[in-house]
Design an enzyme around this catalytic site. Structure first.
Site, PDB file in Angstrom:
ATOM      1  CG  HIS A  86      -3.104  10.050  -2.256  1.00 61.43           C
ATOM      2  ND1 HIS A  86      -4.203  10.839  -2.538  1.00 61.43           N
ATOM      3  CD2 HIS A  86      -3.443   8.777  -2.649  1.00 61.43           C
ATOM      4  CE1 HIS A  86      -5.151  10.090  -3.071  1.00 61.43           C
ATOM      5  NE2 HIS A  86      -4.720   8.841  -3.153  1.00 61.43           N
TER       6      HIS A  86
ATOM      7  CG  ASP B 287      -2.201  10.477   4.052  1.00 57.50           C
ATOM      8  OD1 ASP B 287      -2.937   9.604   4.552  1.00 57.50           O
ATOM      9  OD2 ASP B 287      -2.088  10.656   2.826  1.00 57.50           O
TER      10      ASP B 287
ATOM     11  CD  GLN C 227      -1.885   2.877   1.596  1.00 53.39           C
ATOM     12  OE1 GLN C 227      -1.707   1.707   1.946  1.00 53.39           O
ATOM     13  NE2 GLN C 227      -2.815   3.210   0.729  1.00 53.39           N
TER      14      GLN C 227
ATOM     15  CE  LYS D 249      -6.712   4.406   1.127  1.00 57.00           C
ATOM     16  NZ  LYS D 249      -6.602   3.759  -0.185  1.00 57.00           N
TER      17      LYS D 249
ATOM     18  CB  CYS E 162      -3.754   9.354  -6.260  1.00 59.25           C
ATOM     19  SG  CYS E 162      -5.335   8.794  -6.902  1.00 59.25           S
TER      20      CYS E 162
END
Length: 409
Positions: free
Chosen positions: A122, A198, A201, A224, A364
């Site tokens: 991303h 990261d 997700q 999220k 992104c």
């Protein structure tokens, strides 16, 4: 445990209709919807406990501080951090990565060093490191993927003695695939580099244990995972945080301020300048407690069931091309695809007319699109409130896209 099959009932927005169609919300990778218990938690806080944390001896300020710090305790438990002080609040994953870049990387990275990421990152985990390399003279190097989204053989060898940071997505926001965390972290540590994960997700969708992952930093966003927008988290190993300089300056992150000098507060408060997003913290705590009613392992398995249901049907459709693996066991609730001869924005507009909300664009992740020769695509992303009926509605609507554009089915 609360049954996941009933989760959708907690989300009033999912009762909406659009253009005469029931909304099928398949854009949870961008932001999730908010359940009633989270809304009520914020309403209760605003009606009874609203104050500025850490800034008063009166009852409302103290209750606001208790609520804000209570969220830190919940997040510590949720990701199994060693210490509550290892949890820092930010606005989102993007700010979390910027905090690490400014407070850690600019202090420790120099010319001749190397930062290694995947080509699938991303922009928050890519542009940030471009900046660090431009300022410090370090080199940014990419690990490239095969056509099914796996890191190519030999690419991890780029993690060598000159590497100081390895930063990558736990789960790709485009490919929906989990990168080999254990091997990447071990390779980073073997050469003395830090590993940054990261988790935007992954944290909303599966159980996270940062001690087992052994990553040095882990970042994610509340919006999220059923919380409100504007609240994010940095987890960092305490010895790293203690050595880092503040990211922002102002109120609450100080110890003593004189006319020409300032000493800073302790970890984690030296990284939380200004009035915090206490309301966001309240929703994050409520969201985590809401998700834990179902169990994170159960959430993960439910989403895998949805992927196993929809992915083969989608892959079998003519003129549809998947990004990344076509193996349902390798997808984590995110599926990106293209439609022959139809721009993704047109696909999204047509789908919207059928009540289906999905993502269109480069997600992104422009370097990934350029690498695969796919500058834009569509993406569906699922969550606990997604039903098979939503996926059926999506599949039926998708059949109309090419005919609507005057093309064969």
């Amino acid at each position: 445990m609360k049954p996941i099959a009933e989760a959708y009932k907690d989300f009033p927005i999912l009762t909406r209709t659009h253009r005469g169609k029931r909304i099928a919300y398949l854009d949870s990778g961008a932001t999730t919807q908010i359940p009633v218990p989270v809304m009520k938690a914020l309403e209760t806080h605003m009606a009874n406990h609203n104050g500025n944390p850490h800034r008063g001896a009166h009852v409302l300020a103290m209750e606001a501080s208790e609520a804000y710090e209570g969220t830190r305790d919940v997040v510590q438990r949720f990701i199994n951090a060693r210490k509550r002080e290892e949890i820092i609040f930010t606005r989102n994953t993007t700010e979390s990565l910027n905090l690490i870049a400014h407070s850690y990387a600019l202090k420790h990275i120099k010319a001749g060093d190397k930062i290694v990421i995947t080509v699938a990152e991303h922009h928050a985990n890519l542009v940030t490191w471009q900046f660090v390399c431009r300022v410090t003279g370090a080199t940014l190097e990419y690990m490239y993927l095969d056509e099914t989204g796996h890191i190519k053989d030999g690419e991890m060898d780029k993690i060598d003695a000159s590497t100081k940071i390895v930063s990558f997505a736990h789960v790709s926001n485009v490919l929906g695939m989990e990168f080999p965390v254990k091997e990447l972290v071990e390779r980073a540590h073997a050469v003395g580099a830090i590993a940054i994960l990261d988790g935007a997700q992954s944290a909303p969708h599966q159980a996270i244990d940062v001690q087992a992952l052994d990553c040095d930093f882990f970042v994610f966003s509340g919006h999220k995972m059923c919380a409100s927008q504007g609240i994010g988290v940095v987890y960092g190993k305490y010895h790293l945080l203690e050595d880092m300089d503040p990211f922002l300056f102002g109120g609450d992150m100080i110890e003593y301020v004189k006319e020409q000098t300032t000493t800073f507060n302790e970890v984690p408060y030296k990284f939380e300048a200004g009035t915090p997003n206490a309301h966001g913290a309240v929703t994050l705590k409520a969201a985590i407690e809401y998700l834990e009613q179902f169990g994170m392992d159960a959430i993960h398995e439910y989403e895998q069931e949805l992927v196993r249901y929809v992915l083969p049907k989608l892959a079998a459709m003519p003129h549809i091309h998947l990004l990344g693996s076509a193996n349902p066991e390798e997808k984590h609730g995110v599926i990106a695809f293209t439609v022959d001869d139809v721009h993704p924005h047109d696909v999204a507009t047509i789908m919207d007319s059928h009540g289906v909300c999905l993502r269109s664009g480069h997600h992104c992740a422009q370097p990934l699109g350029a690498y695969y020769g796919v500058p834009a695509s569509n993406r569906i992303s699922m969550y606990i409130y997604t039903k098979k009926e939503d996926l059926d509605q999506f599949l039926e609507a998708l059949k109309t896209v090419r005919p609507t554009m005057g093309l064969s089915e």
